[in-house]
Enzyme design. Structure first.
Site, mmCIF file in Angstrom:
data_model
loop_
_atom_site.group_PDB
_atom_site.id
_atom_site.type_symbol
_atom_site.label_atom_id
_atom_site.label_comp_id
_atom_site.label_asym_id
_atom_site.label_seq_id
_atom_site.Cartn_x
_atom_site.Cartn_y
_atom_site.Cartn_z
ATOM 1 N N LYS A 120 0.995 -1.010 -0.256
ATOM 2 C CA LYS A 120 0.144 -0.390 0.203
ATOM 3 C C LYS A 120 0.986 0.564 0.027
ATOM 4 C CE LYS A 120 -4.560 0.546 0.357
ATOM 5 N NZ LYS A 120 -5.474 -0.423 -0.180
HETATM 6 N N1 GLU Z 1 -6.879 0.202 -3.348
HETATM 7 C C1 GLU Z 1 -8.394 -1.696 -3.678
HETATM 8 C C2 GLU Z 1 -7.514 -2.135 -2.601
HETATM 9 O O1 GLU Z 1 -7.790 -1.424 -1.145
HETATM 10 C C3 GLU Z 1 -8.001 -1.817 -4.718
HETATM 11 C C4 GLU Z 1 -6.619 -2.290 -4.808
HETATM 12 C C5 GLU Z 1 -5.798 -3.088 -6.099
HETATM 13 O O2 GLU Z 1 -6.214 -3.105 -6.835
HETATM 14 O O3 GLU Z 1 -4.244 -2.962 -6.074
HETATM 15 O O4 GLU Z 1 -8.870 -3.250 -1.964
#
Ligand code: GLU
Length: 430
Positions: A120
């Site tokens: 993240k």
């Molecule tokens: N931000 C989204 C999540 O928390 C998608 C992450 C992604 O597609 O890599 O799942």
């Protein structure tokens, strides 16, 4: 609960703060590890991220001056494939939050069994106060700082709070300029014309619909008689509410950051969202009662979908939650302290690491399509998403029954079990 693991390995004893998402994640991780009787070596490896990057991002502002923003990328785990996860822009984003969100991505990808680890990113900024040019320059410099650490085989960012397809296009372009050729698979959630996948934008909301469809079968309810409350009206809550409405559910309440609207007979969601888009608030919308975001969570309903931000359901309000099914659209909307209360009340929880996994599932499809250079029709994407979500929901329920645990604990156990198995097979390079 005193845990052998905590006493042996938690070297940085800190005050446990309920509102710290990393603490919430860790206490569930500890409980699951204990129930799995996880090998202490694997525990020691899996309880920490693989890598944490902190970057300073000089950005030329429209005034002509340079402002230096602080950003993060936490890469939690690579055991099952490239790290995967979004990037959020917010004034209050911090390393502990990003760390928790990165770990959740590892567990989420394992729950739906896609071949990714977790990561993240975040930048401390207030995107509402920045021009498009400022956002572009900040995003490009952030991408440039991460050049050595991201890539289709390494770490594949995606949108999260306050980032979108445009943000991903800038990152893809910056990465490609340095690589000297176009590398679409470095990010997902891109515009469709630039290697994005059909259905990606709606995927998180659609995934929520699919798991709610399965959950209400357990209560022998039909969509029309199911009253749904949705907190949030962004990419997850707004699209989720619209898809639920189209599928015949009675959405009785929805909110944005300022507050919500409620009508026990049901709300015309497409109309309410149009109103929100044009007036930027639900204020003045006719034929509804107005509630604040706290009251909204405590409304009488069958399915509650917190799809806004973390810590919304906590020790202060957990006993006032009245739904039968809690479908967690956001990441970490429920604190660990609230879990026990919800469990005692008999609320069926579809944990975030399953409920909102539709987004990363279609991100996986996007990455696959980019690498093939061949793109699928939207109905194919949606059908494959449905297969994944329904199978994962059933896997989770079976696992919970087999181990006599609640669905939250089962989700962590299932995920940790999969990641631990792969780590053991690869061997720890120590
Ligand atoms: N931000 C989204 C999540 O928390 C998608 C992450 C992604 O597609 O890599 O799942």
């Amino acid at each position: 609960m005193p845990s052998m693991y905590s006493t042996i390995y938690v070297d940085d004893i800190r005050e446990i703060k309920e509102e710290n998402p990393f603490e919430s994640m860790m206490s569930r991780f500890d409980r699951a590890a204990q129930l799995l009787d996880l090998d202490p070596d694997l525990y020691a490896v899996l309880r920490v991220p693989n890598r944490e990057l902190k970057v300073y991002i000089p950005t030329r502002m429209d005034s002509g001056r340079i402002q230096v923003f602080e950003g993060f990328r936490v890469q939690h785990n690579f055991a099952r494939g490239p790290a995967k996860g979004g990037i959020r822009y917010a004034p209050d984003v911090n390393l502990d939050e990003v760390r928790a969100l990165a770990a959740w991505m590892t567990w989420k990808c394992a729950v739906v069994n896609v071949p990714f680890g977790g990561a993240k990113g975040g930048i401390i900024c207030d995107p509402q106060q920045m021009s498009v040019g400022e956002l572009e320059r900040m995003t490009r410099r952030y991408a440039a700082e991460l050049l050595d650490f991201i890539g289709p085989e390494k770490d594949v960012p995606a949108p999260d709070m306050n980032t979108n397809e445009q943000t991903m296009a800038w990152i893809m372009d910056t990465y490609s300029m340095h690589a000297r050729h176009t590398v679409t698979a470095v990010v997902t959630g891109k515009p469709i014309d630039l290697g994005g996948s059909s259905g990606r934008r709606e995927a998180t909301g659609r995934g929520i619909l699919f798991v709610i469809n399965e959950a209400i079968k357990r209560f022998k309810m039909t969509p029309a008689e199911t009253r749904v409350v949705v907190q949030g009206s962004g990419n997850v809550g707004g699209i989720g509410a619209r898809l639920l409405h189209e599928a015949g559910y009675t959405v009785v309440a929805i909110s944005d950051i300022h507050g919500g609207i409620y009508n026990p007979a049901g709300i015309n969601i497409p109309e309410a969202l149009d109103y929100l888009r044009t007036t930027r608030s639900f204020e003045g919308y006719e034929g509804v009662d107005f509630v604040n975001n706290q009251e909204l969570l405590e409304l009488e309903c069958d399915v509650l979908v917190p799809a806004a931000t973390e810590n919304q359901i906590n020790s202060q309000n957990a006993d006032k939650i009245k739904c039968k099914v809690l479908a967690e659209g956001a990441n970490g909307p429920t604190t660990a302290a609230a879990d026990e209360v919800l469990h005692k009340k008999g609320i069926f929880v579809i944990p975030d690491i399953l409920a909102n996994a539709g987004g990363v599932t279609v991100s996986y499809f996007e990455w696959v399509q980019d690498r093939m250079g061949y793109f699928w029709r939207e109905d194919v994407v949606n059908e494959r998403l449905q297969d994944k979500m329904v199978a994962s929901f059933n896997d989770l329920c079976r696992y919970a029954d087999a181990h006599s645990v609640d669905t939250r604990t089962a989700a962590y156990m299932l995920a940790i079990d999969r990641v631990a198995y792969d780590t053991r097979m690869r061997g720890i390079y120590a």
